[in-house]
Design a protein around this motif. Structure first.
Motif, PDB file in Angstrom:
ATOM      1  N   SER A  84      -0.114  29.122  76.058  1.00  0.00           N
ATOM      2  CA  SER A  84       0.767  30.287  76.233  1.00  0.00           C
ATOM      3  C   SER A  84       0.082  31.525  75.672  1.00  0.00           C
ATOM      4  CB  SER A  84       2.121  30.056  75.555  1.00  0.00           C
ATOM      5  OG  SER A  84       1.957  29.879  74.180  1.00  0.00           O
ATOM      6  N   VAL A  85       0.515  32.664  76.157  1.00  0.00           N
ATOM      7  CA  VAL A  85       0.033  33.947  75.665  1.00  0.00           C
ATOM      8  C   VAL A  85       1.201  34.608  74.940  1.00  0.00           C
ATOM      9  CG1 VAL A  85       0.564  35.170  77.821  1.00  0.00           C
ATOM     10  CG2 VAL A  85      -1.186  36.064  76.299  1.00  0.00           C
ATOM     11  N   TYR A  86       0.898  35.352  73.890  1.00  0.00           N
ATOM     12  CA  TYR A  86       1.976  36.023  73.168  1.00  0.00           C
ATOM     13  C   TYR A  86       1.536  37.407  72.714  1.00  0.00           C
ATOM     14  CZ  TYR A  86      -0.376  34.642  68.797  1.00  0.00           C
ATOM     15  OH  TYR A  86      -1.282  34.468  67.785  1.00  0.00           O
ATOM     16  N   GLY A  87       2.532  38.238  72.516  1.00  0.00           N
ATOM     17  CA  GLY A  87       2.307  39.577  72.005  1.00  0.00           C
ATOM     18  C   GLY A  87       3.107  39.769  70.735  1.00  0.00           C
ATOM     19  N   ARG A  88       2.643  40.663  69.900  1.00  0.00           N
ATOM     20  CA  ARG A  88       3.279  40.951  68.614  1.00  0.00           C
ATOM     21  C   ARG A  88       3.521  42.452  68.511  1.00  0.00           C
ATOM     22  NH1 ARG A  88       2.850  38.666  63.720  1.00  0.00           N
ATOM     23  NH2 ARG A  88       1.336  37.154  64.482  1.00  0.00           N
ATOM     24  N   LEU A  89       4.707  42.812  68.003  1.00  0.00           N
ATOM     25  CA  LEU A  89       5.005  44.191  67.694  1.00  0.00           C
ATOM     26  C   LEU A  89       5.842  44.196  66.426  1.00  0.00           C
ATOM     27  CD1 LEU A  89       4.833  47.192  68.438  1.00  0.00           C
ATOM     28  CD2 LEU A  89       6.937  46.871  69.765  1.00  0.00           C
ATOM     29  N   GLY A  90       5.399  44.948  65.441  1.00  0.00           N
ATOM     30  CA  GLY A  90       6.129  44.946  64.182  1.00  0.00           C
ATOM     31  C   GLY A  90       5.692  46.058  63.256  1.00  0.00           C
ATOM     32  N   ALA A  91       6.047  45.872  62.010  1.00  0.00           N
ATOM     33  CA  ALA A  91       5.713  46.833  60.963  1.00  0.00           C
ATOM     34  C   ALA A  91       4.934  46.114  59.874  1.00  0.00           C
ATOM     35  CB  ALA A  91       6.986  47.435  60.376  1.00  0.00           C
ATOM     36  N   ASN A  92       4.088  46.863  59.188  1.00  0.00           N
ATOM     37  CA  ASN A  92       3.360  46.254  58.088  1.00  0.00           C
ATOM     38  C   ASN A  92       3.132  47.234  56.955  1.00  0.00           C
ATOM     39  OD1 ASN A  92       1.196  47.815  58.898  1.00  0.00           O
ATOM     40  ND2 ASN A  92      -0.048  46.131  59.560  1.00  0.00           N
ATOM     41  N   TYR A  93       2.827  46.665  55.822  1.00  0.00           N
ATOM     42  CA  TYR A  93       2.501  47.400  54.603  1.00  0.00           C
ATOM     43  C   TYR A  93       1.114  46.940  54.203  1.00  0.00           C
ATOM     44  CZ  TYR A  93       2.588  48.493  49.603  1.00  0.00           C
ATOM     45  OH  TYR A  93       2.294  48.946  48.343  1.00  0.00           O
TER      46      TYR A  93
END
Length: 146
Positions: A84-93
């Protein structure tokens, strides 16, 4: 088949990974490692939290250490044969420490990865992500669903 980042709603997963990080302006890539924990809130989507040591650079007269804490939504698209292929979108410190100062930044985290299921509970993944505007990280890891 579902990836390690998506599956039956209500299931959780955890894992570890290792790779390398390149920060613009620094001469080399450095080893990175991290851990993550996720929760599938939908068949194709998961919420994932993670910690990563982005790297430790030894420069003449200075040492640089950079760490990342992140929270992301992952969306997975099953392909075939457990892949499977996946994408990530988020926030980081991201916190970077040198011999003379500390610098912290918060921002958007995004990435793209490929996952392969070895079994119902164990999957491997390869991912490229962009922790900050001036850095890139590539990692390979393993996740276990429970």
């Amino acid at each position: 088949a579902t990836s390690s980042m998506a599956g039956t709603p209500g299931t959780m997963y955890a894992g570890i990974d290792a790779g390398n990080t390149k920060i613009d302006g620094l001469p080399d890539k450095e080893a990175s490692f991290g851990g993550f924990f996720g929760y599938n809130f939908h068949r194709s989507f998961a919420l994932e939290a993670g910690f990563r040591r982005l790297g430790e650079w030894q420069l003449p007269g200075n040492e640089i250490k950079s760490d990342q804490v992140s929270l992301s939504v992952l969306g997975a698209l099953p392909l075939s044969g457990g892949l499977s292929v996946y994408g990530r979108l988020g926030a980081n410190y991201v916190k970077t420490r040198t011999c003379t100062c500390n610098k912290s930044t918060t921002g958007v985290l995004y990435g793209l990865g490929l996952a392969y299921n070895f079994s119902e509970t164990v999957a491997a993944r390869v991912e490229a992500r962009k922790p900050t505007n001036d850095s890139r990280n590539v990692s390979i890891g393993v996740a276990v669903r429970f």
